[in-house]
Design an enzyme around this catalytic site. Structure first.
Site, short mmCIF file in Angstrom:
data_model
loop_
_atom_site.label_atom_id
_atom_site.label_comp_id
_atom_site.label_asym_id
_atom_site.label_seq_id
_atom_site.Cartn_x
_atom_site.Cartn_y
_atom_site.Cartn_z
N GLU A 274 -7.17 -7.28 -0.56
CA GLU A 274 -7.61 -7.50 0.84
C GLU A 274 -9.02 -7.21 0.81
O GLU A 274 -9.46 -5.87 0.60
CB GLU A 274 -6.81 -6.18 1.60
N GLU B 228 0.71 -1.20 -0.09
CA GLU B 228 0.11 -0.05 0.14
C GLU B 228 0.87 1.32 0.04
O GLU B 228 0.72 2.13 0.81
CB GLU B 228 -0.93 -0.18 1.29
#
Length: 666
Positions: free
Chosen positions: A297, A215
C-alpha cells in the site's frame, strides 16, 4: 501393432513425443496406435485431453530476490481498486485506465459484509458480483492481488466485517483464535473460496497472490495461533496455485505480530520523508531471508473525515519515493488508484480513543490517480509517463480525457413528512425495559429513535434537570415532545445535558445516528445505539420503544403528498427530467449547500451522507447510471436532520467540492 505388448506400447509412446504441426504444442499420444492413426493416417492433432501442458507457477526466488512467474522473473506495479466502491457498469472503464497507465496488476479487497449482510444470506449480484470483476481483470490481460481478509479495514464500516458478527462472537474476541469467531470465518470461506479458486494463477486464472488477514500487527491481540489457523485455512483452498502473503505497517511492533511462518511478508508505507524506503524495507529483511521487496500500500493520497481538513500529499515526494523503490527492484501497489464512493452507510471511522472518533466522509476520492468519478488526474499522467520511461508501458492506448458532467440546475425540495409520523415506521417498533443496541435489534445502519413516556414521578423535579446517557454511539439528538432541545456525541457521553422538564412534558425521544463503525485498531468492536441506562435526575428512564430507520429504500414515500411545512427531522422530495437534447445521462454532483445534515437518495439509491455544515465534503457524486434519461422522471429524496435553507433548494452541478469549510465537531 497387434504384435506389441502393452508394455512395449508404453515405451514407444515416450519415444514418439512430437510437436503438433497445427497447434505448435508438444503432444504425447496415449498409445502408439493413436499416434499412427492421428499423425500418419489422418494428419490430425491428437485429442485435446492428451496434450501436455506446462504447470503455471508464481513463486519467490529467495536467493535472487525475485518473483518467478512460470520460471521467468516478474515484477509488478499494481493499483488498488475496490469493486464495491464503484458501480458495476464502470468497472471495465477503470480497469482499462489502470492498464493504460502502465500497470500490470490490480489489487482489491473482498468485503465480507457486502456478500453476507445477514447470517447465511449471500449476495454476489450487481456491485457484489465478484466473479464478474475477476473475469474483467483477466480479460484485460492483467494479474490480480486478492485481499479477502476476512478483516480488510479499508475505511469501511467495521473493517468489512458484517455487523451481525458482533452478536455471535464472544466479546473482545474478533481476530483471535476464539472458536466462535473461527466458526463463522470457516463458514464464510466455504462459500467464498470456491468462487475464487478457478481464478488462481495455477488453475489458469490471473490471481497471483492472496493476502492472509490485513495489517494484523496493528491489532492488540497479537494471536499467533489465530494467524497460523487462518494461514492453514487459506492453504487448504489456495494450495500452491498462488502465493500467500501478509501486509503490515512500517514499524517494529507491527512486524512482531503481523507476519506468519510460510507466508510471504510485505510492508505498506507512504512518501514519508528521507530514508523511509530503507527503514521500511529493513523490516522485510529481518522477517524473511531473501525475496523481492514489496510495498503493498503505497499511499498516493489519504482518506478524509467529517470535521477534519483533507490531507494532501506532495506529489513530487510521491514520485521520488516511487523511483527509489523501483530502483531497489521492488514491486509496488499504488493505494488508491481509483478510490470511488462509500455509497449508503458503508463508510467506517477512525479512533485512537473515544475522544478521537472520526467518521469517514461519503467520498473516497482519496486524492487518487483516478478521481471519484474515474477521471484521470495530473497524478495519473505523471505516473503513466514515469512507468513508460521505466518500461512498464503497455501497447494499447485509450482516450484519456475527463468525461463530461451534467450541470442540471437548481431544484426546490418539497416537505413530505416528519420522522415522528407513524407512516415513516417501516419496521415494527421493539419495546424493552432497557434501551437496546442496533446490533441486538438486527439493525446494521441508519438511525434508531428511542422513546419513553415520562411518569408523574419522573416529572416531579425542579427545572432544570440533568439527562445523562452513559454511552452514545454515535450522535444523539434529544427531543422533548418532538421538539429538539440538545445534541450530544460520543465524545461527550456521560456528561449531563440540562433539560427544562415541567408537568406538560409527556415524552423523551432520543434519535441515535450510526456514523460508521470503527475500521482499524483496537476498538473495532464498535456497537451502536444506547445500551446502558439513561437517567433523568435520580430517575432511571424506561420502558423504551425503539423505532429503526435503516433507510435502505424510499419507495414508500411515493404515496405521500407534499406539505407546506414539517417538523425536523423530516423527508423532502423533488422530481425532475433531464434535458431532452442529451443522448444519455451524465455523471453529476448533488450540492446541498444550505442544508445542515442528512442522507440523500437518487431514484431510490442511497448516495450517502451529506454534512456541509461540518465539511470538508460538500457535494455528493451521482453516477449517470443512477439517472433516468429523458423523458423519464427522476426523484431526489433527502432526510434532513437539523436545518434547511429558506428556499429549500438543492442543485446538480458539474464539479465536485470536497474541500469546503471545516467546522470541527468531534
Amino acid at each position: 501393432m497387434d504384435l506389441l505388448s502393452k508394455n512395449d506400447e508404453t515405451q514407444l509412446v515416450v519415444m514418439f513425443q512430437i510437436t503438433d504441426k497445427k497447434t505448435k504444442t508438444e503432444v504425447e499420444p496415449k498409445t502408439v496406435k493413436e499416434f499412427l492413426y492421428c499423425y500418419i493416417i489422418r494428419n490430425e492433432p491428437v485429442p485435446s485431453g492428451t496434450q501436455k501442458t506446462a504447470e503455471r507457477t508464481f513463486i519467490v526466488d529467495y536467493e535472487k530476490n525475485e518473483f518467478l512467474k512460470d520460471g521467468e522473473v516478474f515484477r509488478y506495479v499494481s493499483g488498488s481498486f475496490h469493486y464495491f466502491r464503484v458501480p458495476k457498469p464502470y468497472w471495465k472503464d477503470r480497469i482499462k485506465k489502470m492498464k493504460a497507465a502502465g500497470l500490470n496488476v490490480v489489487s482489491t479487497y473482498v468485503e465480507w459484509s457486502l456478500h453476507e449482510p445477514y447470517p447465511g444470506e449471500y449476495n454476489f449480484e450487481d456491485i457484489a458480483d465478484l466473479e464478474y470483476f475477476l473475469k474483467l481483470v483477466q480479460d484485460e490481460g492483467m494479474y490480480l492481488l486478492l485481499r479477502p481478509g476476512p478483516f480488510i479495514s479499508a475505511e469501511r464500516d467495521l473493517g468489512g466485517f458484517p455487523f451481525w458478527l458482533l452478536n455471535v462472537v464472544t466479546k473482545n474476541r474478533l481476530r483471535t483464535n476464539d472458536p466462535s469467531y473461527k466458526y463463522y470465518i470457516a463458514k464464510w470461506f466455504d462459500v467464498l473460496m470456491p468462487k475464487i479458486v478457478p481464478f488462481l494463477y495455477g488453475n489458469g486464472g490471473n490471481i497471483i497472490m492472496v493476502q492472509v488477514e490485513n495489517e494484523y500487527g496493528t491489532y492488540y491481540a497479537c494471536d499467533h495461533q489465530y494467524m497460523i489457523w487462518l494461514r492453514d485455512l487459506y492453504q487448504s483452498y489456495v494450495k500452491s496455485k498462488a502465493l500467500l502473503y501478509t501486509t503490515d505497517m512500517c514499524g517494529d511492533s507491527y512486524f512482531k505480530c503481523g507476519p506468519v511462518a510460510d507466508v510471504y511478508a510485505t510492508v505498506d508505507f507512504g512518501p514519508w520523508g528521507s530514508d523511509t524506503v530503507n527503514q521500511c524495507f529493513e523490516h522485510l529483511k529481518q522477517t524473511q531471508k531473501g525475496g523481492p521487496f514489496v510495498n503493498s500500500e503505497f499511499y498516493v493520497g489519504w482518506a478524509s473525515y467529517w470535521g477534519s481538513p483533507p490531507i494532501t500529499t506532495r506529489f513530487d515526494i510521491v514520485m521520488s519515493t516511487m523511483k527509489e523503490m523501483l530502483a531497489l527492484n521492488a514491486s509496488v501497489n499504488l493505494f488508491m488508484f481509483n478510490g470511488g464512493t462509500n455509497f449508503g452507510f458503508t463508510s467506517g471511522a477512525a479512533e485512537k480513543n473515544n475522544e478521537d472518533y472520526k467518521p469517514s466522509i461519503t467520498s473516497y476520492d482519496f486524492d487518487a490517480l483516478l478521481n471519484e468519478a474515474g477521471d484521470p488526474t495530473e497524478k495519473y499522467f505523471k505516473i503513466q509517463k514515469f512507468l513508460k520511461e521505466s518500461n512498464f508501458s503497455v501497447p494499447n492506448e485509450i482516450l484519456l480525457v475527463p468525461a463530461p458532467k451534467g450541470d442540471y440546475g437548481i431544484f426546490t425540495m418539497q416537505p413530505l413528512v416528519s420522522i415522528f409520523e407513524k407512516v415513516t415506521q417501516r419496521i415494527k417498533p421493539i419495546e424493552s425495559d432497557v434501551p437496546l443496541g442496533f446490533e441486538i435489534m438486527g439493525i446494521s445502519s441508519g438511525f434508531v429513535m428511542y422513546e419513553t413516556i415520562l411518569t408523574d414521578k419522573q416529572k416531579d423535579v425542579t427545572a432544570p434537570v440533568n439527562l445523562t446517557i452513559r454511552k452514545v454511539r454515535d450522535r444523539a439528538t434529544i427531543f422533548l415532545d418532538q421538539m429538539p432541545v440538545n445534541i450530544t456525541t460520543r465524545k461527550y457521553e456521560n456528561l449531563p445535558v440540562s433539560l427544562n422538564i415541567n408537568s406538560t412534558v409527556q415524552k423523551v425521544s432520543i434519535l441515535i445516528e450510526n456514523l460508521g463503525r470503527i475500521n482499524l485498531g483496537n476498538f473495532i468492536e464498535d456497537k451502536k445505539g444506547i445500551f446502558e441506562p439513561v437517567t433523568l435526575g435520580n430517575h432511571l428512564l424506561g420502558p423504551w420503544k425503539m423505532i429503526a430507520y435503516p433507510l435502505n429504500e424510499t419507495s414508500w414515500l411515493s404515496t405521500i403528498k407534499p406539505q407546506k411545512y414539517v417538523e425536523l427531522p423530516a423527508f423532502y422530495k423533488t422530481t425532475f427530467t433531464l434535458p431532452n437534447n442529451l443522448s444519455k445521462p451524465l455523471d453529476t454532483y448533488l450540492d446541498p449547500t444550505g442544508w445542515k445534515k442528512g442522507v440523500a437518495f437518487v431514484n431510490g439509491v442511497n448516495i450517502g451522507r451529506y454534512w456541509p455544515s461540518v465539511g470538508p465534503q460538500i457535494t455528493l457524486y451521482v453516477p449517470a447510471l443512477f439517472l433516468i434519461p429523458y423523458p423519464g422522471v427522476n426523484t431526489i429524496v433527502m432526510l434532513e436532520l437539523e436545518g434547511v435553507p429558506e428556499n429549500l433548494s438543492i442543485s446538480l452541478v458539474d464539479k465536485p467540492n470536497l474541500n469546503g469549510t471545516v467546522n470541527p465537531i468531534f
